[in-house]
Design a protein around this motif. Structure first.
Motif, short mmCIF file in Angstrom:
data_model
loop_
_atom_site.label_atom_id
_atom_site.label_comp_id
_atom_site.label_asym_id
_atom_site.label_seq_id
_atom_site.Cartn_x
_atom_site.Cartn_y
_atom_site.Cartn_z
N SER A 141 0.85 -1.18 0.00
CA SER A 141 0.00 0.00 0.00
C SER A 141 0.89 1.24 0.00
CB SER A 141 -0.90 -0.01 1.24
OG SER A 141 -1.59 1.22 1.39
N ASP A 142 0.29 2.39 -0.26
CA ASP A 142 1.07 3.63 -0.18
C ASP A 142 0.98 4.25 1.20
OD1 ASP A 142 -1.47 4.68 -0.10
OD2 ASP A 142 -1.27 5.92 -1.90
N ARG A 143 0.33 3.54 2.14
CA ARG A 143 0.22 4.02 3.52
C ARG A 143 -0.05 2.83 4.44
NH1 ARG A 143 -4.61 7.62 1.59
NH2 ARG A 143 -3.35 7.31 -0.27
N PRO A 144 0.23 2.96 5.75
CA PRO A 144 -0.03 1.84 6.67
C PRO A 144 -1.52 1.63 6.88
CG PRO A 144 0.67 3.79 7.87
CD PRO A 144 0.85 4.11 6.42
N PRO A 145 -1.93 0.46 7.36
CA PRO A 145 -3.36 0.15 7.52
C PRO A 145 -4.18 1.21 8.25
CG PRO A 145 -2.07 -1.83 7.84
CD PRO A 145 -1.08 -0.71 7.71
N PRO A 146 -3.71 1.76 9.40
CA PRO A 146 -4.54 2.74 10.10
C PRO A 146 -4.79 4.02 9.31
CG PRO A 146 -2.85 1.86 11.55
CD PRO A 146 -2.49 1.43 10.16
N ASP A 147 -3.95 4.29 8.30
CA ASP A 147 -4.08 5.53 7.53
C ASP A 147 -4.92 5.36 6.26
OD1 ASP A 147 -2.53 6.68 9.42
OD2 ASP A 147 -0.72 6.82 8.20
N ILE A 148 -5.38 4.14 5.99
CA ILE A 148 -6.26 3.93 4.85
C ILE A 148 -7.67 4.38 5.24
CG2 ILE A 148 -7.28 2.22 3.26
CD1 ILE A 148 -4.78 0.53 3.64
N ALA A 149 -8.17 5.36 4.54
CA ALA A 149 -9.45 5.98 4.92
C ALA A 149 -10.60 4.98 4.91
CB ALA A 149 -9.76 7.14 3.96
N ASP A 150 -11.46 5.09 5.92
CA ASP A 150 -12.69 4.31 6.00
C ASP A 150 -12.44 2.80 6.00
OD1 ASP A 150 -15.52 4.25 6.16
OD2 ASP A 150 -15.67 3.75 4.03
N LEU A 151 -11.35 2.39 6.60
CA LEU A 151 -11.04 0.95 6.66
C LEU A 151 -11.59 0.36 7.95
CD1 LEU A 151 -9.54 -1.18 4.97
CD2 LEU A 151 -7.52 -0.77 6.38
N ASP A 152 -12.25 -0.78 7.83
CA ASP A 152 -12.86 -1.46 8.97
C ASP A 152 -11.81 -1.73 10.06
OD1 ASP A 152 -13.69 -3.92 10.56
OD2 ASP A 152 -15.52 -3.57 9.37
N GLU A 153 -12.15 -1.43 11.31
CA GLU A 153 -11.22 -1.60 12.42
C GLU A 153 -10.74 -3.04 12.55
OE1 GLU A 153 -9.74 0.51 14.37
OE2 GLU A 153 -10.70 2.29 13.52
N ARG A 154 -11.65 -3.98 12.26
CA ARG A 154 -11.25 -5.39 12.36
C ARG A 154 -10.20 -5.74 11.32
NH1 ARG A 154 -16.70 -8.21 11.27
NH2 ARG A 154 -16.71 -6.47 9.79
N LEU A 155 -10.33 -5.15 10.12
CA LEU A 155 -9.37 -5.41 9.07
C LEU A 155 -8.04 -4.72 9.38
CD1 LEU A 155 -8.78 -6.74 6.38
CD2 LEU A 155 -9.74 -4.76 5.21
N ILE A 156 -8.11 -3.53 9.95
CA ILE A 156 -6.88 -2.83 10.37
C ILE A 156 -6.11 -3.70 11.36
CG2 ILE A 156 -5.96 -0.88 11.67
CD1 ILE A 156 -8.18 0.85 10.52
N SER A 157 -6.83 -4.25 12.32
CA SER A 157 -6.22 -5.11 13.33
C SER A 157 -5.60 -6.35 12.70
CB SER A 157 -7.26 -5.52 14.38
OG SER A 157 -6.70 -6.41 15.31
N ARG A 158 -6.33 -6.95 11.76
CA ARG A 158 -5.85 -8.17 11.11
C ARG A 158 -4.61 -7.90 10.26
NH1 ARG A 158 -6.54 -13.35 12.27
NH2 ARG A 158 -8.69 -12.82 12.81
N LEU A 159 -4.64 -6.81 9.48
CA LEU A 159 -3.51 -6.50 8.61
C LEU A 159 -2.28 -6.04 9.39
CD1 LEU A 159 -5.26 -4.61 5.65
CD2 LEU A 159 -4.69 -7.03 5.84
N SER A 160 -2.52 -5.51 10.58
CA SER A 160 -1.41 -5.04 11.41
C SER A 160 -0.88 -6.12 12.33
CB SER A 160 -1.86 -3.84 12.26
OG SER A 160 -2.34 -2.79 11.44
N GLY A 161 -1.50 -7.29 12.30
CA GLY A 161 -1.16 -8.35 13.25
C GLY A 161 0.09 -9.14 12.92
N GLY A 162 0.62 -8.98 11.72
CA GLY A 162 1.84 -9.70 11.36
C GLY A 162 3.03 -8.76 11.48
N LEU A 163 3.45 -8.21 10.35
CA LEU A 163 4.52 -7.22 10.35
C LEU A 163 4.17 -6.13 9.35
CD1 LEU A 163 7.37 -6.25 11.20
CD2 LEU A 163 8.27 -7.55 9.25
#
Length: 342
Positions: A141-163
């Protein structure tokens, strides 16, 4: 539906520096042991810094290590289009099963999940299924998961759970290494200090660096002469009014290029290439014959797409070859025929 991995995008051709070393190390790790570490692996950076190259390199390395692995690469937009087409055809469940059976899934440009709630839910389910089965997923992505606008919190957590790892702008040493590697790949030779002078300019990404290299290659091709460090500064507009360096392609260079004719069209790479051709025309137009400029532009265009241009380059060795435009048109037709066979 799934894009093929570009054979040029491997770890061997990726120039590693301080700004991308962690991302490369993580990529190699997941390629060697898919699903065992850093799952998912999320790589982000600005445009033109090598995300897609690294993503495909992971795919190549994983396939080389385990040829039987099922590896899929696609952009987020391709994934969305394929999903909608499957649902419209009544094959939504088959689509989901297909991707749940992938061993290594590589998804590019996931920032485009913004305002796509349905696809966010699909990707969340897919990520959970792949992780549960011990399968690897790598995203860019061109930005980290929390900075992707309107992204579901559950998906942010899942995508951030690895590295989650970023790739920064290359430093001077890395820029020099990139220029040397690309010049070697192109078979271009320069006098000592030329590439180092180009690397001193602060550029935003690797594409801008390649644009600067293209100008030098074109100048030498149409002028049939080598250039030195001082000539480089003039060609790229690296010396400003106060004698300081200005990055290639900045306002001063572009202002000089406005009178030139830009080749190509569209956005992104097309605009970049058009600006580059305009710069070449303005810089060397008064010093070379018009036909040499046309041949030089053709060489750079097709060589940049990966085609051998010896036939066109041979024209530059002649004093005044006949039917230059016809030769260029014939070469273009041959390229189109090759594309049709690929």
């Amino acid at each position: 539906m799934t894009s093929a991995l570009n054979p040029k995008y491997s770890f061997d051709s990726f120039v590693v520096g301080a700004a991308n070393r962690l991302a490369v190390t993580a990529g190699r790790t997941v390629a060697e042991s898919p699903g065992a570490a850093y799952n998912p692996l999320f790589i982000y950076s600005g445009s033109g810094l090598g995300k897609t190259h690294l993503l495909m390199a992971v795919g190549h390395a994983a396939k080389k290590a385990a040829p039987k692995l099922n590896i899929e690469y696609l952009t987020l937009d391709e994934y969305v289009e394929a999903f909608h087409a499957s649902v419209a055809a009544g094959q939504g469940d088959a689509f989901r099963r297909r991707f749940q059976n992938v061993d290594v899934l590589l998804v590019d440009d996931v920032q485009f999940l913004t305002n796509r709630k349905e696809m966010q839910s699909e990707l969340l389910r897919l990520t959970e299924a792949l992780q549960a089965a011990g399968r690897q997923i790598v995203l860019t992505s061109d930005r980290p998961p929390p900075d992707i606008a309107d992204l579901d919190e559950r998906l942010i957590s899942r995508l951030s759970g690895g590295l989650v790892v970023d790739m920064g702008t290359p430093d001077y040493e890395t820029r020099v290494a990139i220029l040397r590697r690309k010049a070697e790949e192109r078979g271009a030779r320069f006098e000592p200090g030329v590439l180092e002078t180009v690397a001193q300019a602060e550029v935003g990404n690797v594409r801008e660096l390649m644009g600067a290299l293209n100008r030098l290659v074109a100048f030498q091709a149409v002028n049939d002469t080598s250039i030195n460090a001082e000539t480089v500064k003039q060609i790229l507009g690296l010396v400003g009014e106060e004698g300081g360096a200005a990055p290639p392609g900045d306002g001063r260079t572009r202002a000089a290029a406005k009178g030139g004719k830009a080749g190509g069209g569209g956005t992104g790479g097309g605009d970049e290439f058009g600006e580059f051709l305009a710069d070449v025309t303005v810089t060397v137009g008064k010093a070379v014959e018009a036909w040499r400029a046309r041949v030089g532009e053709a060489v750079l265009r097709w060589e940049g797409e990966g085609y051998r241009t010896h036939r066109l380059e041979a024209l530059l060795q002649r004093d005044a070859p006949a039917a230059v435009d016809k030769a260029i048109a014939a070469f273009a037709e041959d390229v189109e025929r090759l594309k049709a066979l690929e």
